[in-house]
Design a protein around this motif. Sequence first.
Motif, PDB file in Angstrom:
ATOM      1  N   ALA A 135      43.288  86.680  -7.217  1.00 46.23           N
ATOM      2  CA  ALA A 135      44.278  87.750  -7.335  1.00 46.23           C
ATOM      3  C   ALA A 135      43.724  88.821  -8.258  1.00 46.23           C
ATOM      4  CB  ALA A 135      45.602  87.217  -7.876  1.00 46.23           C
ATOM      5  N   LEU A 136      43.783  90.070  -7.827  1.00 48.42           N
ATOM      6  CA  LEU A 136      43.251  91.181  -8.611  1.00 48.42           C
ATOM      7  C   LEU A 136      44.356  92.203  -8.845  1.00 48.42           C
ATOM      8  CD1 LEU A 136      40.817  90.027  -6.696  1.00 48.42           C
ATOM      9  CD2 LEU A 136      39.617  92.058  -7.493  1.00 48.42           C
ATOM     10  N   PHE A 137      44.738  92.393 -10.112  1.00 48.08           N
ATOM     11  CA  PHE A 137      45.711  93.425 -10.448  1.00 48.08           C
ATOM     12  C   PHE A 137      45.032  94.794 -10.378  1.00 48.08           C
ATOM     13  CE2 PHE A 137      47.480  89.849 -12.998  1.00 48.08           C
ATOM     14  CZ  PHE A 137      48.767  89.838 -12.482  1.00 48.08           C
ATOM     15  N   GLY A 138      45.623  95.724  -9.629  1.00 48.98           N
ATOM     16  CA  GLY A 138      45.132  97.090  -9.567  1.00 48.98           C
ATOM     17  C   GLY A 138      46.219  98.052  -9.989  1.00 48.98           C
ATOM     18  N   GLY A 139      45.813  99.225 -10.480  1.00 48.94           N
ATOM     19  CA  GLY A 139      46.773 100.192 -10.992  1.00 48.94           C
ATOM     20  C   GLY A 139      47.208 101.243  -9.989  1.00 48.94           C
ATOM     21  N   ALA A 140      46.970 101.013  -8.694  1.00 50.23           N
ATOM     22  CA  ALA A 140      47.332 102.013  -7.680  1.00 50.23           C
ATOM     23  C   ALA A 140      48.848 102.198  -7.615  1.00 50.23           C
ATOM     24  CB  ALA A 140      46.806 101.578  -6.316  1.00 50.23           C
ATOM     25  N   ARG A 141      49.247 103.454  -7.336  1.00 54.46           N
ATOM     26  CA  ARG A 141      50.659 103.786  -7.158  1.00 54.46           C
ATOM     27  C   ARG A 141      50.853 104.422  -5.785  1.00 54.46           C
ATOM     28  NH1 ARG A 141      49.342 107.214 -11.181  1.00 54.46           N
ATOM     29  NH2 ARG A 141      50.343 108.815  -9.910  1.00 54.46           N
ATOM     30  N   ARG A 142      52.025 104.232  -5.206  1.00 53.80           N
ATOM     31  CA  ARG A 142      52.258 104.734  -3.846  1.00 53.80           C
ATOM     32  C   ARG A 142      52.298 106.252  -3.765  1.00 53.80           C
ATOM     33  NH1 ARG A 142      56.497 100.143  -3.181  1.00 53.80           N
ATOM     34  NH2 ARG A 142      55.311  98.542  -2.070  1.00 53.80           N
ATOM     35  N   ASP A 143      52.580 106.931  -4.877  1.00 60.01           N
ATOM     36  CA  ASP A 143      52.679 108.389  -4.830  1.00 60.01           C
ATOM     37  C   ASP A 143      51.319 109.072  -4.889  1.00 60.01           C
ATOM     38  OD1 ASP A 143      52.169 107.844  -7.584  1.00 60.01           O
ATOM     39  OD2 ASP A 143      53.075 109.751  -8.142  1.00 60.01           O
ATOM     40  N   GLU A 144      50.254 108.300  -5.132  1.00 63.11           N
ATOM     41  CA  GLU A 144      48.932 108.897  -5.325  1.00 63.11           C
ATOM     42  C   GLU A 144      48.317 109.446  -4.045  1.00 63.11           C
ATOM     43  OE1 GLU A 144      46.086 106.898  -8.253  1.00 63.11           O
ATOM     44  OE2 GLU A 144      47.321 105.251  -7.539  1.00 63.11           O
ATOM     45  N   GLU A 145      48.436 108.653  -2.967  1.00 60.84           N
ATOM     46  CA  GLU A 145      47.666 108.974  -1.762  1.00 60.84           C
ATOM     47  C   GLU A 145      48.302 108.252  -0.585  1.00 60.84           C
ATOM     48  OE1 GLU A 145      44.473 109.255   1.114  1.00 60.84           O
ATOM     49  OE2 GLU A 145      45.392 107.404   0.380  1.00 60.84           O
ATOM     50  N   LYS A 146      48.238 108.825   0.601  1.00 61.64           N
ATOM     51  CA  LYS A 146      48.985 108.291   1.742  1.00 61.64           C
ATOM     52  C   LYS A 146      48.533 106.892   2.153  1.00 61.64           C
ATOM     53  CE  LYS A 146      46.148 111.144   4.819  1.00 61.64           C
ATOM     54  NZ  LYS A 146      46.178 112.294   5.748  1.00 61.64           N
ATOM     55  N   ALA A 147      47.234 106.555   1.980  1.00 59.55           N
ATOM     56  CA  ALA A 147      46.785 105.202   2.322  1.00 59.55           C
ATOM     57  C   ALA A 147      47.384 104.186   1.354  1.00 59.55           C
ATOM     58  CB  ALA A 147      45.263 105.121   2.303  1.00 59.55           C
ATOM     59  N   ARG A 148      47.481 104.574   0.077  1.00 56.26           N
ATOM     60  CA  ARG A 148      48.074 103.667  -0.908  1.00 56.26           C
ATOM     61  C   ARG A 148      49.572 103.505  -0.688  1.00 56.26           C
ATOM     62  NH1 ARG A 148      44.402 105.069  -6.302  1.00 56.26           N
ATOM     63  NH2 ARG A 148      42.837 103.490  -5.830  1.00 56.26           N
ATOM     64  N   ALA A 149      50.193 104.512  -0.084  1.00 59.44           N
ATOM     65  CA  ALA A 149      51.617 104.406   0.220  1.00 59.44           C
ATOM     66  C   ALA A 149      51.892 103.378   1.306  1.00 59.44           C
ATOM     67  CB  ALA A 149      52.162 105.770   0.636  1.00 59.44           C
ATOM     68  N   LYS A 150      50.881 103.052   2.110  1.00 56.92           N
ATOM     69  CA  LYS A 150      51.051 102.056   3.169  1.00 56.92           C
ATOM     70  C   LYS A 150      51.024 100.628   2.644  1.00 56.92           C
ATOM     71  CE  LYS A 150      48.744 104.632   6.909  1.00 56.92           C
ATOM     72  NZ  LYS A 150      47.641 104.546   7.894  1.00 56.92           N
ATOM     73  N   GLU A 151      50.463 100.449   1.461  1.00 57.66           N
ATOM     74  CA  GLU A 151      50.152  99.108   0.988  1.00 57.66           C
ATOM     75  C   GLU A 151      51.344  98.466   0.288  1.00 57.66           C
ATOM     76  OE1 GLU A 151      45.844  97.308  -0.217  1.00 57.66           O
ATOM     77  OE2 GLU A 151      46.405  99.298  -0.878  1.00 57.66           O
ATOM     78  N   ARG A 152      51.466  97.150   0.439  1.00 57.25           N
ATOM     79  CA  ARG A 152      52.534  96.408  -0.215  1.00 57.25           C
ATOM     80  C   ARG A 152      52.135  96.072  -1.648  1.00 57.25           C
ATOM     81  NH1 ARG A 152      54.908  94.284   4.634  1.00 57.25           N
ATOM     82  NH2 ARG A 152      55.141  96.172   5.873  1.00 57.25           N
ATOM     83  N   VAL A 153      53.082  95.476  -2.406  1.00 62.26           N
ATOM     84  CA  VAL A 153      52.795  95.049  -3.784  1.00 62.26           C
ATOM     85  C   VAL A 153      51.729  93.960  -3.776  1.00 62.26           C
ATOM     86  CG1 VAL A 153      53.740  93.990  -5.862  1.00 62.26           C
ATOM     87  CG2 VAL A 153      55.063  95.714  -4.634  1.00 62.26           C
ATOM     88  N   PHE A 154      51.901  92.957  -2.900  1.00 59.76           N
ATOM     89  CA  PHE A 154      50.884  91.929  -2.676  1.00 59.76           C
ATOM     90  C   PHE A 154      50.118  92.327  -1.414  1.00 59.76           C
ATOM     91  CE2 PHE A 154      51.949  87.700  -4.934  1.00 59.76           C
ATOM     92  CZ  PHE A 154      52.369  88.367  -6.075  1.00 59.76           C
ATOM     93  N   SER A 155      48.870  92.723  -1.586  1.00 54.99           N
ATOM     94  CA  SER A 155      48.072  93.207  -0.464  1.00 54.99           C
ATOM     95  C   SER A 155      47.024  92.159  -0.102  1.00 54.99           C
ATOM     96  CB  SER A 155      47.395  94.528  -0.849  1.00 54.99           C
ATOM     97  OG  SER A 155      46.597  95.004   0.205  1.00 54.99           O
TER      98      SER A 155
END
Length: 307
Positions: A135-155
Amino acid sequence: MKGCDAMTAAYRVSHLDALEAESIFIMREVVAEFERPVLLFSGGKDSIVMLRLAEKAFAPARIPFPVMHVDTGHNFPEVLAFRDARVDELGVQLIVASVPEALTSGLVREPADGMRNRIQTPVLLDAVEKYKFDALFGGARRDEEKARAKERVFSFRDEFGQWDPRNQRPELWSLYNARVHPGESIRVFPLSNWTELDIWHYIARERIGLPEIYFAHDREVVDRGGMLYAINEFLPLRPGEEPFVERVRYRTVGDASCTAAVKSDADTIAKVIDEVASTRITERGATRGDDKVSEAAMEDRKREGYF
């Protein structure tokens, strides 16, 4: 009725408290479900906030997992200095996955354009395999970029570290599916529901220190396509370019070879909050040259195993 209204007000949770509680819940869930989690820590504002949340989630004990930085060798020196100081302060283990070492060993090759963002991925995946992280914690947020907006909390990532946006697990009622087979892993994004403005409000509330380049300062820059890049050893002048000094700050701190600054007089957290509140473009859209390669640049990298 007045008594009921007073009780309702007393139980009201602020927006930041709700975000903090959600993130802490996610972190505790990961520690309970996985064997070898790790937190990806670059020394940027989002990973700094994430580390603060981890500190609060497990206090008074130490943070029960290491932190890892995928070091491209093109980092801003102020950020590296802050990274090392913060890690020493908390007493957590720092693992550095080195792109320069991977270049020497032949794991990756230097890109023709000099931007090392894409070649971070093999280095990250090599470290995940070496240390058996699941498991890798990442600091991505959904408002940053449209690809990151597609991703769930657990990816979910397969045994090759790849992400398939068509094969994501449902997260109804914030129930997270942590099941993985050997070699597979989960990227976990505790800040998914935060915005850039939330991050800065939380930094202000918690009085969190940051690298100085997040605040306005004078720096020698060059204008490339409307973006202000600092002149440094990783980004030399091109023929015909004229450098100039501008009052700038950084909204995000990726590589010095592909991260631009923005004009700014915001030299305090309060001024940064006012500035961010009035902007209409995300920090990646405004400052990251590596995201300008194509419309799907970030999604392509994430499919390959990027953060």
